[in-house]
Design an enzyme around this catalytic site. Sequence first.
Site, PDB file in Angstrom:
ATOM      1  N   GLY A  12       6.751  66.007 -37.547  1.00 62.80           N
ATOM      2  CA  GLY A  12       5.260  66.526 -38.214  1.00 62.80           C
ATOM      3  C   GLY A  12       5.098  66.200 -39.853  1.00 62.80           C
ATOM      4  N   ASP A  13       4.053  66.749 -40.829  1.00 67.74           N
ATOM      5  CA  ASP A  13       3.657  66.346 -41.813  1.00 67.74           C
ATOM      6  C   ASP A  13       3.478  64.648 -41.712  1.00 67.74           C
ATOM      7  OD1 ASP A  13       3.671  69.131 -42.290  1.00 67.74           O
ATOM      8  OD2 ASP A  13       5.681  68.888 -42.687  1.00 67.74           O
ATOM      9  N   LYS A  16      -1.505  62.429 -39.947  1.00 71.10           N
ATOM     10  CA  LYS A  16      -2.129  62.746 -38.391  1.00 71.10           C
ATOM     11  C   LYS A  16      -3.669  62.893 -38.767  1.00 71.10           C
ATOM     12  CE  LYS A  16       0.390  65.498 -36.326  1.00 71.10           C
ATOM     13  NZ  LYS A  16       1.258  65.752 -37.106  1.00 71.10           N
ATOM     14  N   GLY A  17      -3.769  64.002 -39.743  1.00 75.85           N
ATOM     15  CA  GLY A  17      -5.171  64.465 -39.785  1.00 75.85           C
ATOM     16  C   GLY A  17      -6.145  63.095 -40.919  1.00 75.85           C
ATOM     17  N   HIS A  41      -4.129  70.726 -41.270  1.00 75.20           N
ATOM     18  CA  HIS A  41      -3.483  69.382 -42.500  1.00 75.20           C
ATOM     19  C   HIS A  41      -4.648  69.758 -43.635  1.00 75.20           C
ATOM     20  CE1 HIS A  41      -7.119  67.980 -40.992  1.00 75.20           C
ATOM     21  NE2 HIS A  41      -6.861  67.664 -40.099  1.00 75.20           N
ATOM     22  N   SER A 292       1.085  74.067 -43.351  1.00 78.43           N
ATOM     23  CA  SER A 292       0.281  75.572 -42.964  1.00 78.43           C
ATOM     24  C   SER A 292       1.273  76.874 -43.434  1.00 78.43           C
ATOM     25  CB  SER A 292       1.053  75.423 -41.056  1.00 78.43           C
ATOM     26  OG  SER A 292       0.303  74.372 -40.551  1.00 78.43           O
ATOM     27  N   THR A 293       2.563  76.236 -44.308  1.00 77.48           N
ATOM     28  CA  THR A 293       3.850  78.036 -44.798  1.00 77.48           C
ATOM     29  C   THR A 293       3.631  77.217 -46.562  1.00 77.48           C
ATOM     30  OG1 THR A 293       5.760  76.421 -44.315  1.00 77.48           O
ATOM     31  CG2 THR A 293       4.870  77.058 -42.337  1.00 77.48           C
ATOM     32  N   ARG A 295       6.034  76.106 -47.650  1.00 72.83           N
ATOM     33  CA  ARG A 295       7.130  75.187 -47.658  1.00 72.83           C
ATOM     34  C   ARG A 295       7.466  74.379 -48.394  1.00 72.83           C
ATOM     35  NH1 ARG A 295      10.501  77.437 -41.785  1.00 72.83           N
ATOM     36  NH2 ARG A 295       8.472  76.310 -42.146  1.00 72.83           N
ATOM     37  N   ASP A 325       2.159  54.030 -50.386  1.00 72.20           N
ATOM     38  CA  ASP A 325       1.712  54.449 -51.692  1.00 72.20           C
ATOM     39  C   ASP A 325       3.177  55.329 -52.293  1.00 72.20           C
ATOM     40  OD1 ASP A 325       0.258  56.673 -50.461  1.00 72.20           O
ATOM     41  OD2 ASP A 325       0.014  57.036 -52.911  1.00 72.20           O
ATOM     42  N   THR A 408      -2.696  53.890 -48.032  1.00 74.44           N
ATOM     43  CA  THR A 408      -2.140  53.991 -49.044  1.00 74.44           C
ATOM     44  C   THR A 408      -2.740  54.286 -50.409  1.00 74.44           C
ATOM     45  OG1 THR A 408      -4.562  52.568 -49.480  1.00 74.44           O
ATOM     46  CG2 THR A 408      -2.515  51.046 -49.110  1.00 74.44           C
TER      47      THR A 408
END
Length: 418
Positions: A12-13, A16-17, A41, A292-293, A295, A325, A408
């Site tokens: 995840g992270d 994708k957004g 995101h 989302s968190t 963290r 980048d 990039t």
Amino acid sequence: MPTTIILGSQWGDEGKGKLSDILCQKAQICARAAGGHNAGHSVVFHLLPSGLINPNCENLIGSGVVVNVEAFFKELNALEEKGLKHVREKILISDRAHVNLTLHAAVDRAEEAQLEGNKKIGTTGRGIGPSYATKASRKGIRVHEIFKEAVFEKKLRTLAEGYKKQFGELFEYDVEEEIARFREYRKLLPNFVCDGPNFIDQAQKSGRDLLVEGANALMLDIDYGTYPYVTSSNTGFGGAVTGLALDYKQIKEVIGVVKAYTTRVGGGPFKTEDLGEAGTKLQEIGREWGVSTGRRRRCGWLDLVVLKYSQLINNYTSWNLTKLDILDTFPTIKVAVAYKDKETGEVIEHFPADLDYLDTLEVVYKEFEGWQTPITSVKTFDALPAQAQAYVKFIEEFTGIPVKWIGTGPARDDMICL
């Protein structure tokens, strides 16, 4: 398109957004297939599909999603405050989706409180796991049942009573407060609810361009991820198909989104995690904390064993390599190409299911010379430094999948399209 699926290939992270935001400008329909408001995101979205940015795009929260109604309206309000006045006319929820309740978040907290030390899963605390648990145990509440007041309230009270017996004082929850809120939601929801499978069927039969926006990532999949340190839904290709009732014959592209290094949030194995200077540098330059968190994310080098395994499950047709980048200032860049059994010396090229065994393995790295120059303004592959090109080409050769997009920089335009 006509049907394109975007999926996370790591934990995840991956970003994708950004690709979803680019592709949804041309999509006629954008849909979420699984997960809940634990996805997210950096625009606004945690539950809603990204296609709401496009005033000409219809959006669907599919049957495989667990829907938090409070988050649904909160995100709609946030988008309207940003000037997107069309959003309420462009979003639908499948009547077969299950409802994520405040009750489930209370169960999530109680379950985590019972776990000790490294046994903690590190969930988002939003009740996604308990939502899917009640679904699997056939005790869940589906969206269409919200409108059957007596049925809804009876099922909710029964769930609350059961969890109170199970967790005692750890279960902090007010069932009457939730019932009162849903009496208001019941008035607001009807125009947003549809027959999800029929909606998708008609869209695909009519040849409309459909973008499926995956949530979480393959290594968090309930079946194929690093179980039990996973989410509670099918986050891969299979989950997209069943979560929306897609006609697989209409699927033209499956895009795996992969960060140029690796991150994960919460507990669980992470073979290429770097706890030293490199990991800290990736975290700081990459601004690696959860949308989302909040963290901070664990950071480390790209793991191509994970990527090959992810490809085995999801059958990607192309990669979107993101955040290249972030590696601009590293003199040396490492990539995991295999694992190695410390006792036998055997080289392990697959990702094992046994996490205890995985923990005993060493990582075999290949090192690359860094390019040590900014690439944010670069718009074509040929204009990238030779070292950066070599890095991208190695990923393609190792996985057998072409890289079609390269991120990039943070802006939407900071994307090389091949």
